[in-house]
Write an enzyme that holds these catalytic residues in place. Structure first.
Site, PDB file in Angstrom:
ATOM      1  N   ASP A 296      62.920  38.005  73.437  1.00 43.82           N
ATOM      2  CA  ASP A 296      63.099  38.172  74.868  1.00 43.82           C
ATOM      3  C   ASP A 296      63.850  39.483  75.161  1.00 43.82           C
ATOM      4  O   ASP A 296      64.846  39.788  74.500  1.00 43.82           O
ATOM      5  CB  ASP A 296      63.917  36.978  75.381  1.00 43.82           C
ATOM      6  CG  ASP A 296      63.941  36.879  76.886  1.00 43.82           C
ATOM      7  OD1 ASP A 296      62.870  36.692  77.480  1.00 43.82           O
ATOM      8  OD2 ASP A 296      65.040  36.971  77.479  1.00 43.82           O
TER       9      ASP A 296
ATOM     10  N   GLU B 202      59.287  41.414  73.608  1.00 39.82           N
ATOM     11  CA  GLU B 202      58.996  41.617  75.022  1.00 39.82           C
ATOM     12  C   GLU B 202      59.645  42.937  75.423  1.00 39.82           C
ATOM     13  O   GLU B 202      60.865  43.021  75.545  1.00 39.82           O
ATOM     14  CB  GLU B 202      59.563  40.480  75.874  1.00 39.82           C
ATOM     15  CG  GLU B 202      59.211  40.649  77.343  1.00 39.82           C
ATOM     16  CD  GLU B 202      60.218  40.033  78.300  1.00 39.82           C
ATOM     17  OE1 GLU B 202      59.817  39.719  79.422  1.00 39.82           O
ATOM     18  OE2 GLU B 202      61.404  39.883  77.953  1.00 39.82           O
TER      19      GLU B 202
HETATM   20  C1  NOJ Z   1      61.834  37.284  80.105  1.00 39.71           C
HETATM   21  C2  NOJ Z   1      61.394  35.857  80.094  1.00 39.71           C
HETATM   22  O1  NOJ Z   1      60.014  35.817  79.816  1.00 39.71           O
HETATM   23  C3  NOJ Z   1      61.751  35.303  81.448  1.00 39.71           C
HETATM   24  O2  NOJ Z   1      61.186  34.028  81.664  1.00 39.71           O
HETATM   25  C4  NOJ Z   1      63.255  35.274  81.561  1.00 39.71           C
HETATM   26  O3  NOJ Z   1      63.600  34.851  82.867  1.00 39.71           O
HETATM   27  C5  NOJ Z   1      63.846  36.655  81.320  1.00 39.71           C
HETATM   28  N1  NOJ Z   1      63.270  37.323  80.193  1.00 39.71           N
HETATM   29  C6  NOJ Z   1      65.331  36.543  81.063  1.00 39.71           C
HETATM   30  O4  NOJ Z   1      65.562  35.882  79.856  1.00 39.71           O
END
Ligand code: NOJ
Length: 512
Positions: A200, A255
């Protein structure tokens, strides 16, 4: 044949609250996933990415972790996790868990300690700055709230940083103890046998120590979409080393939420940072051939040519309006889009429910729960047509997606012409056609004027070649001759391609 598994694999994202309940409850759980793994086997995907299931106050539905080494009772316990992992491996499915290293919950023992006093030994595990309660340390904007990314802590008289909600304080990765702590979390799950992590906010963990203001031209943009510093690359190299030391090709899929493919590409490093990175600009591209050609060329140029790295493709996830809804709602487009996802060069990541052609659910005001307004794409998966849709409860945590009486797994499995069967045929074609997995890639220029809406490309290797054409415009002539392997409308498969591709249609062709 020496490509690592993750280059050949098709990934399937499961959002555990919304997938299936094994305990007849309104929220999904790990047992529910285990009970429905046969769906993934039947469909023909290779790996699962499981969104967070850790103990959490659920301010951000699990992306606010309060214990990295356990399972929230809502989802089960460590035994149910071990059973799920074994069941995945029993079916030859890899399993990635979600690592959330940028921030924790404000209820995490680390933050409780850090917040307890300026002298606490863990104070420096988070990002604190002096100041006065009326002026935050810089102009960074938090995601979801649109307010400052800093919250004043009254009791200890300092600001703390949070790129997301105030309940999600950012960890201070400049502190080696934090690095060690998160590495410990990674080892905990790797030792249990997971095949890797979806990371993440992977681009967010390092911060420029000077904390410079974001530029005026990006006013209003959350800093989480702008943070792009050298510090992060060293930290990712550390994670990569850790993961690579384990046997069996474990994976880190990051991500990187930066809105430039050129910048995203840098997070692959010199083959020593992320193995795979999400690339979101294509997810935000509309159903427009020119825009898609541009996205495809960007991925080739920046990720493949410049970094010699492996792209990923994603059209939907738990943070964005589902692509069928974004592209205007027609099932024909959702069907044609599957050829982009599964036919382009790179690893596809499919979001549970897109194989059903789900649209976002309509969420009445009194059922909205997400601070980021993302409830529609998180509607529960309808497994059957009965009022409980296979969940054992008539109302799940969010409303059912549109037409769930007829658009559900059981009904679509019974209909060989359904979008679900189309996904299955495409996945089978991908599995039996190595050119689609690891073959070379070249985009074909459209027969200009005749086919401005057609996005087409060729994939090939020693075993053969295929051509994929996706028509985002009007009916058009496609300059390819050959046999149709899979057609988005199911028409003419196994027959010679007629040359004309309808609007919002796609074909996979074995060229003559
Ligand atoms: C990206 C995640 O996919 C999302 O769902 C989340 O709210 C944010 N990062 C913060 O962790």
């Amino acid at each position: 044949m020496d490509a690592p598994w993750w280059q050949r694999a098709v990934f399937y994202q499961i959002y555990p609250r919304s997938f299936a309940s094994g305990r007849r409850r309104a929220t999904g759980d790990l047992a529910g996933i285990e009970q429905h793994l046969d769906h993934l086997g039947w469909l023909g995907v290779d790996a699962v990415w499981l969104s967070p299931f850790y103990p959490s106050p659920m301010a951000d539905f699990g992306y606010d972790v309060s214990d990295h080494r356990d399972v929230d009772p809502l989802f089960g316990d460590l035994d149910s996790f071990d059973r799920l992992l074994a069941a995945c491996h029993g079916q030859n499915l890899k399993l990635l868990v979600d690592l959330v290293p940028n921030h924790t919950s404000d209820q995490h023992p680390w933050f409780r300690a850090a917040r307890s006093s300026r002298d606490d030994p863990q104070r420096d595990w988070y990002v604190w700055r002096d100041g006065t309660p009326d002026t935050p340390p810089n102009n960074w904007v938090a995601a979801f709230t649109g307010g400052s990314a800093w919250t004043w802590d009254e009791a200890t008289g300092q600001w703390y940083l949070h790129l997301f909600l105030p309940e999600q304080p950012d960890l201070n990765w400049a502190n080696p103890e934090v690095v060690e702590a998160v590495h410990g979390v990674m080892r905990f799950w790797l030792d249990r046998g997971v095949d890797g992590f979806r990371i993440d906010v992977a681009h967010g963990i390092g911060k420029d120590p000077a904390l410079p203001d974001d530029p005026a031209e990006s006013a209003g943009m959350p800093h989480s979409a702008l943070n792009d510093t050298t510090e992060t690359h060293e930290l990712l190299r550390g994670m990569r080393k850790l993961v690579d030391a384990y046997p069996g090709d474990r994976l880190i899929l990051g991500e990187v939420f930066l809105l430039s493919t050129e910048r995203v590409a840098t997070y692959y490093g010199d083959g020593d940072e992320l193995h795979l990175s999400f690339n979101f600009p294509p997810l935000f591209a509309p159903w427009d051939a020119g825009r898609w050609r541009h996205q495809i060329d960007d991925a080739s140029r920046h990720i493949v040519d410049r970094y010699n790295a492996w792209p990923t493709w994603v059209l939907s996830n738990h943070d964005n309006v589902r692509h069928r809804t974004r592209y205007g709602g027609s099932e024909a487009r959702a069907r044609a889009a599957a050829f982009l996802l599964l036919g382009l060069a790179g690893s596809p990541v499919l979001y549970a429910g897109e194989e059903l052609g789900l649209e976002d659910a309509a969420i009445p005001d009194d059922r909205r729960v997400d601070p980021g307004g993302r409830d529609g794409c998180r509607a529960p998966i309808p497994w059957g047509g009965a009022p409980d849709h296979g969940w054992g409860v008539d109302e799940a945590w969010l409303p059912w997606p549109p037409d769930a009486d007829s658009r559900n797994v059981a009904a679509l499995r019974d209909d060989p012409d359904s979008i679900l069967h189309l996904y299955r045929r495409l996945l089978a074609a991908r599995r039996s056609t190595t050119a689609l997995q690891t073959g070379a890639f070249a985009r074909l220029e459209p027969v200009e004027r005749a086919a401005p809406g057609v996005v087409a490309w060729r994939r090939w290797d020693d075993a053969g070649a295929v051509v994929v054409a996706v028509n985002m415009g009007e009916d058009a002539l496609v300059g390819v001759e050959g046999t149709v392997l899979v057609a988005s409308d199911g028409v003419g498969e196994g027959e010679p391609f007629g040359g004309v591709l309808g609007g919002d249609r796609a074909v996979l062709i074995v060229p003559r």
